[in-house]
Design a protein around this motif. Structure first.
Motif, PDB file in Angstrom:
ATOM      1  N   UNK A  13      -5.152   5.565   1.563  1.00  0.00           N
ATOM      2  CA  UNK A  13      -5.032   4.239   1.564  1.00  0.00           C
ATOM      3  C   UNK A  13      -3.357   3.959   0.696  1.00  0.00           C
ATOM      4  N   UNK A  14      -3.354   4.911   0.458  1.00  0.00           N
ATOM      5  CA  UNK A  14      -1.502   5.737  -0.110  1.00  0.00           C
ATOM      6  C   UNK A  14      -0.172   5.765   1.151  1.00  0.00           C
ATOM      7  N   UNK A  15      -1.093   5.632   1.988  1.00  0.00           N
ATOM      8  CA  UNK A  15      -0.240   6.411   3.682  1.00  0.00           C
ATOM      9  C   UNK A  15      -0.015   4.449   3.683  1.00  0.00           C
ATOM     10  N   UNK A  16      -1.840   3.420   4.099  1.00  0.00           N
ATOM     11  CA  UNK A  16      -1.390   2.342   3.812  1.00  0.00           C
ATOM     12  C   UNK A  16      -0.225   1.170   3.274  1.00  0.00           C
ATOM     13  N   UNK A  17      -0.663   1.302   1.709  1.00  0.00           N
ATOM     14  CA  UNK A  17       0.318   1.151   1.195  1.00  0.00           C
ATOM     15  C   UNK A  17       1.311   1.008   1.516  1.00  0.00           C
ATOM     16  N   UNK A  18       2.150   2.835   1.274  1.00  0.00           N
ATOM     17  CA  UNK A  18       3.619   2.890   1.671  1.00  0.00           C
ATOM     18  C   UNK A  18       3.921   2.184   2.474  1.00  0.00           C
ATOM     19  N   UNK A  19       3.852   2.142   3.512  1.00  0.00           N
ATOM     20  CA  UNK A  19       3.405   1.452   5.044  1.00  0.00           C
ATOM     21  C   UNK A  19       3.900  -0.082   5.136  1.00  0.00           C
ATOM     22  N   UNK A  20       2.779  -0.696   4.392  1.00  0.00           N
ATOM     23  CA  UNK A  20       2.147  -2.221   4.163  1.00  0.00           C
ATOM     24  C   UNK A  20       4.018  -2.681   2.895  1.00  0.00           C
ATOM     25  N   UNK A  21       4.025  -1.606   2.251  1.00  0.00           N
ATOM     26  CA  UNK A  21       5.967  -2.084   1.596  1.00  0.00           C
ATOM     27  C   UNK A  21       6.705  -2.388   2.066  1.00  0.00           C
ATOM     28  N   UNK A  22       6.996  -0.523   3.291  1.00  0.00           N
ATOM     29  CA  UNK A  22       8.450  -1.059   3.890  1.00  0.00           C
ATOM     30  C   UNK A  22       8.198  -1.497   4.688  1.00  0.00           C
ATOM     31  N   UNK A  24       6.873  -4.533   4.331  1.00  0.00           N
ATOM     32  CA  UNK A  24       6.947  -6.313   3.871  1.00  0.00           C
ATOM     33  C   UNK A  24       8.833  -6.426   2.906  1.00  0.00           C
ATOM     34  N   UNK A  25       8.454  -4.945   2.826  1.00  0.00           N
ATOM     35  CA  UNK A  25      10.479  -5.054   2.194  1.00  0.00           C
ATOM     36  C   UNK A  25      11.464  -5.267   4.105  1.00  0.00           C
ATOM     37  N   UNK A  26      10.519  -4.641   4.756  1.00  0.00           N
ATOM     38  CA  UNK A  26      12.248  -4.756   5.703  1.00  0.00           C
ATOM     39  C   UNK A  26      11.831  -6.425   6.473  1.00  0.00           C
ATOM     40  N   UNK A  27      10.761  -6.821   6.818  1.00  0.00           N
ATOM     41  CA  UNK A  27      10.639  -8.639   6.721  1.00  0.00           C
ATOM     42  C   UNK A  27      11.486  -9.518   6.000  1.00  0.00           C
ATOM     43  N   UNK A  28      11.302  -9.269   4.958  1.00  0.00           N
ATOM     44  CA  UNK A  28      12.682  -9.453   3.305  1.00  0.00           C
ATOM     45  C   UNK A  28      13.548  -9.762   3.506  1.00  0.00           C
ATOM     46  N   UNK A  29      14.106  -8.961   4.732  1.00  0.00           N
ATOM     47  CA  UNK A  29      15.277  -8.674   5.004  1.00  0.00           C
ATOM     48  C   UNK A  29      15.992  -9.207   6.008  1.00  0.00           C
ATOM     49  N   UNK A  30      14.893  -9.665   6.832  1.00  0.00           N
ATOM     50  CA  UNK A  30      15.279 -10.072   7.952  1.00  0.00           C
ATOM     51  C   UNK A  30      16.063 -11.929   7.494  1.00  0.00           C
ATOM     52  N   UNK A  31      17.620 -11.794   8.578  1.00  0.00           N
ATOM     53  CA  UNK A  31      17.688 -13.064   8.542  1.00  0.00           C
ATOM     54  C   UNK A  31      16.683 -14.402   8.937  1.00  0.00           C
ATOM     55  N   UNK A  32      17.456 -15.364   8.206  1.00  0.00           N
ATOM     56  CA  UNK A  32      15.997 -16.421   9.165  1.00  0.00           C
ATOM     57  C   UNK A  32      17.431 -17.760   8.849  1.00  0.00           C
ATOM     58  N   UNK A  33      16.870 -18.756   9.296  1.00  0.00           N
ATOM     59  CA  UNK A  33      18.008 -19.875   8.650  1.00  0.00           C
ATOM     60  C   UNK A  33      19.292 -20.069  10.060  1.00  0.00           C
ATOM     61  N   UNK A  34      20.323 -21.287   9.918  1.00  0.00           N
ATOM     62  CA  UNK A  34      21.152 -21.131  10.286  1.00  0.00           C
ATOM     63  C   UNK A  34      21.991 -19.649   9.633  1.00  0.00           C
ATOM     64  N   UNK A  74      18.574   3.402  -1.463  1.00  0.00           N
ATOM     65  CA  UNK A  74      16.804   2.712  -1.743  1.00  0.00           C
ATOM     66  C   UNK A  74      15.323   3.330  -0.776  1.00  0.00           C
ATOM     67  N   UNK A  75      15.137   4.798  -1.896  1.00  0.00           N
ATOM     68  CA  UNK A  75      13.783   5.214  -2.259  1.00  0.00           C
ATOM     69  C   UNK A  75      12.548   4.286  -1.649  1.00  0.00           C
TER      70      UNK A  75
END
Length: 88
Positions: A13-22, A24-34, A74-75
């Motif tokens: 569960x810890x591994x899954x949560x850490x992976x899901x956080x990573x 989500x963080x990577x996806x939030x940094x993807x450029x979007x829009x024009x 960022x760690x």
């Protein structure tokens, strides 16, 4: 097999949560829009080839490199709570 106060599957569960956080963080940094024609940090022109290669690009190469170096520091959260990771 759980040990101590942990239940079965707690480590996974810890591994899954850490992976899901990573992820989500990577996806939030993807450029979007024009994308922009000029860097939003320094106003330098962004080359056409970069804009075609990275839809939604907002930073020039040098500003992006600086941003990437800052993000590498960022760690994330310390889910394990080990002494070694707390000393960093």
């Amino acid at each position: 097999m759980a040990g101590g106060w942990s239940n079965d599957g707690a480590v996974q569960e810890q591994i899954d949560d850490s992976l899901a956080d990573a992820v989500a963080r990577a996806r939030s940094q993807l450029p979007s829009g024009a994308g922009l024609e000029h860097c939003e940090e320094c106003a330098a022109p962004i080359p056409e080839a970069r804009r075609r290669a990275l839809p939604g690009v907002r930073l020039c190469v040098s500003c992006q490199a600086t941003h990437d170096r800052e993000q590498a520091a960022f760690s994330g959260y310390n889910r394990r709570g080990s002494k070694d990771s707390q000393l960093r």
